[in-house]
Enzyme design. Sequence first.
Site, mmCIF file in Angstrom:
data_model
loop_
_atom_site.group_PDB
_atom_site.id
_atom_site.type_symbol
_atom_site.label_atom_id
_atom_site.label_comp_id
_atom_site.label_asym_id
_atom_site.label_seq_id
_atom_site.Cartn_x
_atom_site.Cartn_y
_atom_site.Cartn_z
ATOM 1 N N GLU A 88 -16.097 2.846 13.305
ATOM 2 C CA GLU A 88 -15.802 1.703 13.476
ATOM 3 C C GLU A 88 -14.778 1.706 15.023
ATOM 4 O OE1 GLU A 88 -13.191 -0.650 12.261
ATOM 5 O OE2 GLU A 88 -13.326 0.635 10.213
ATOM 6 N N CYS A 120 -14.826 -0.449 7.597
ATOM 7 C CA CYS A 120 -14.525 0.897 6.931
ATOM 8 C C CYS A 120 -15.300 1.308 5.809
ATOM 9 C CB CYS A 120 -13.453 0.744 6.068
ATOM 10 S SG CYS A 120 -11.816 1.111 7.576
ATOM 11 N N HIS A 251 -10.285 3.014 -1.609
ATOM 12 C CA HIS A 251 -10.064 2.860 0.064
ATOM 13 C C HIS A 251 -8.785 2.851 -0.013
ATOM 14 C CE1 HIS A 251 -9.799 2.312 4.421
ATOM 15 N NE2 HIS A 251 -9.637 0.870 3.685
HETATM 16 P P1 HMG Z 1 4.192 -6.591 7.072
HETATM 17 O O1 HMG Z 1 4.210 -8.112 6.491
HETATM 18 O O2 HMG Z 1 5.595 -5.995 7.548
HETATM 19 O O3 HMG Z 1 5.307 -6.526 5.020
HETATM 20 O O4 HMG Z 1 2.819 -6.254 6.961
HETATM 21 P P2 HMG Z 1 5.342 -6.438 3.943
HETATM 22 O O5 HMG Z 1 6.399 -7.880 4.035
HETATM 23 O O6 HMG Z 1 4.387 -7.124 3.541
HETATM 24 O O7 HMG Z 1 5.876 -5.550 3.220
HETATM 25 C C1 HMG Z 1 4.591 -4.683 3.145
HETATM 26 C C2 HMG Z 1 5.741 -4.102 1.432
HETATM 27 O O8 HMG Z 1 6.853 -3.406 1.789
HETATM 28 C C3 HMG Z 1 6.203 -5.383 0.816
HETATM 29 O O9 HMG Z 1 5.777 -4.941 -0.806
HETATM 30 C C4 HMG Z 1 7.320 -5.461 0.416
HETATM 31 O O10 HMG Z 1 7.995 -6.067 -0.470
HETATM 32 C C5 HMG Z 1 8.068 -3.761 0.679
HETATM 33 P P3 HMG Z 1 4.024 -5.789 -1.518
HETATM 34 O O11 HMG Z 1 5.143 -7.128 -1.824
HETATM 35 O O12 HMG Z 1 3.183 -5.696 -0.857
HETATM 36 O O13 HMG Z 1 4.344 -4.656 -2.762
HETATM 37 N N1 HMG Z 1 8.953 -3.775 1.382
HETATM 38 C C6 HMG Z 1 10.081 -3.166 0.670
HETATM 39 N N2 HMG Z 1 9.922 -1.724 0.067
HETATM 40 C C7 HMG Z 1 11.030 -0.932 -0.297
HETATM 41 N N3 HMG Z 1 12.096 -1.828 0.520
HETATM 42 C C8 HMG Z 1 12.494 -1.588 1.328
HETATM 43 C C9 HMG Z 1 11.467 -3.061 1.722
HETATM 44 N N4 HMG Z 1 11.021 -4.014 2.504
HETATM 45 C C10 HMG Z 1 9.365 -4.048 2.324
HETATM 46 N N5 HMG Z 1 13.465 -2.480 2.429
HETATM 47 C C11 HMG Z 1 0.547 -5.139 6.245
HETATM 48 C C12 HMG Z 1 2.018 -5.317 5.986
HETATM 49 C C13 HMG Z 1 -0.051 -5.053 5.118
HETATM 50 C C14 HMG Z 1 -0.653 -6.429 6.500
HETATM 51 C C15 HMG Z 1 0.590 -4.715 7.605
HETATM 52 O O14 HMG Z 1 1.176 -3.624 7.353
HETATM 53 C C16 HMG Z 1 -0.929 -4.860 8.259
HETATM 54 O O15 HMG Z 1 -1.756 -5.972 8.618
HETATM 55 N N6 HMG Z 1 -1.586 -3.481 8.055
HETATM 56 C C17 HMG Z 1 -2.998 -3.314 8.243
HETATM 57 C C18 HMG Z 1 -4.267 -4.229 7.869
HETATM 58 C C19 HMG Z 1 -4.417 -3.579 5.988
HETATM 59 O O16 HMG Z 1 -3.717 -2.910 6.480
HETATM 60 N N7 HMG Z 1 -4.721 -4.339 5.477
HETATM 61 C C20 HMG Z 1 -5.100 -3.961 3.894
HETATM 62 C C21 HMG Z 1 -6.145 -4.461 3.419
HETATM 63 S S1 HMG Z 1 -7.769 -4.244 4.623
HETATM 64 C C22 HMG Z 1 -8.546 -2.787 4.683
HETATM 65 O O17 HMG Z 1 -8.270 -1.797 4.002
HETATM 66 C C23 HMG Z 1 -9.709 -2.437 6.021
HETATM 67 C C24 HMG Z 1 -8.988 -2.152 6.267
HETATM 68 O O18 HMG Z 1 -9.015 -0.456 6.719
HETATM 69 C C25 HMG Z 1 -10.189 -1.809 7.322
HETATM 70 C C26 HMG Z 1 -10.992 -1.541 8.561
HETATM 71 O O19 HMG Z 1 -12.254 -2.097 7.523
HETATM 72 O O20 HMG Z 1 -11.208 -1.369 8.916
HETATM 73 C C27 HMG Z 1 -7.598 -2.124 7.377
#
Ligand code: HMG
Length: 402
Positions: A88, A120, A251
């Site tokens: 992609e 992906c 994935h």
């Molecule tokens: P965010 O909103 O900044 O993070 O972004 P958050 O507030 O959701 O925190 C992440 C996790 O850290 C949470 O855990 C928190 O509790 C924890 P969860 O509740 O999810 O189990 N946390 C802590 N843990 C320990 N100590 C601490 C602490 N503070 C917080 N102090 C988000 C997270 C993934 C949304 C962001 O990084 C993002 O947008 N990433 C990109 C999108 C992505 O990867 N999506 C995955 C599914 S889609 C996919 O896989 C397709 C993709 O590969 C693309 C394709 O297909 O081409 C992306």
Amino acid sequence: MPRMESPRAAGIESIGIAVPDAYVDLADLAAARGVEPAKYIAGLGVTRMAIPSVREDAVTLAARAGERALASGAIDPASIGLLIVGTETGVDHSKPVASFVQGLLGVSRSARVFETKHACYAATAALQMALDWVRSGSARGKKALVIGADVARYGLRTPGEPTQGAGAAALVVSDSPAILAVDAGLSGVASEDVLDFWRPLYSKDAFVDGHYSVSCYLAALEGAFVDYRRSAGADGSAAGFTDRFDAIVYHVPYGKMARKAHQHLRRCDGDADPDASFDRMVAPSLVYPSLVGNCYAASLYLAFASLLAHSERDLAGRSVALFSYGSGYCGELFSGTVAEGARERVRALAFDASLAARRRLPIAEYEELMRAREDQDRMPRSDDGEGIRLLGVEQHKRVYAR
Ligand code: HMG
């Protein structure tokens, strides 16, 4: 009635992996962004993310991975009759990454060569097509080279920033599956038109509705599981269907996503304590992804290589499920049996040593590199360096060298 012949065996004969030789440590990034390191390392499950130089792109990563897959299986490029790169983050709206790879690797002129795209999922779409090409007999003894290659890139200081990475995974697909014999007819698919993650034509950075993308991933997994179970003719009400697999590879956009996926899948399968099977069924597949980050189309196959290299048990003869997810979305659950000697073949790639030899980028240098990559499409030619690399762009033509 004509006699139905059983399809030929088909699967993965060899694997090659390539990642950039520099990385950002997530503790450094957390410090620079004023975030607790635990959020990235424990919260997302990522410790390092691979960052490509300005001389690297989907072409150079794909070619390097392809070269390794051919060398690992002692496979002559002349025996490749189908070359597909799933990406992609291609480099041209018309010319496929696969064509550049054909030139760099000396793949046969009689090969069918093209690129696939569905976020992906792109490499899995290519893999399924290659498997059917082999099974149908259209391959006439030739092999397919299927490569997933991507540079995962989000904007600086966005929530997606700690989930970047880059890399390529190449799979030689044939009727001699010395790594994984893929089950014919057993597969489950779920797809839907959503906007959870996308990259408009004008942007190098991906855009994402992060938390929504997580729920789309889980919806696709559940749908693909129900469809897979149907393909196996199983009773949808019985619990414990996934116990037939010794491992499940997901994935991996970031490690925590694989944990969420496993919890969701096992709950859908009637397991009240889904974490109990995580270390046995999933953890070994997360070693490489936690050191590389997301590499989109290559991520599932990087995780599969990690499973084979890092599983304490030899999985030879065991059944493994793989779940591919591409935003947008299309998800597919499929399965296969690990071949005798697969672990040794993957360990012989010495990928752990390559990961350990990478250079840790200071954050200022990483940010400068991200800015410099914005102009990669207009980069003047320089013949410095060695190996497969982008020399530059001359008269709108990308020039590569090996
Ligand atoms: P965010 O909103 O900044 O993070 O972004 P958050 O507030 O959701 O925190 C992440 C996790 O850290 C949470 O855990 C928190 O509790 C924890 P969860 O509740 O999810 O189990 N946390 C802590 N843990 C320990 N100590 C601490 C602490 N503070 C917080 N102090 C988000 C997270 C993934 C949304 C962001 O990084 C993002 O947008 N990433 C990109 C999108 C992505 O990867 N999506 C995955 C599914 S889609 C996919 O896989 C397709 C993709 O590969 C693309 C394709 O297909 O081409 C992306």
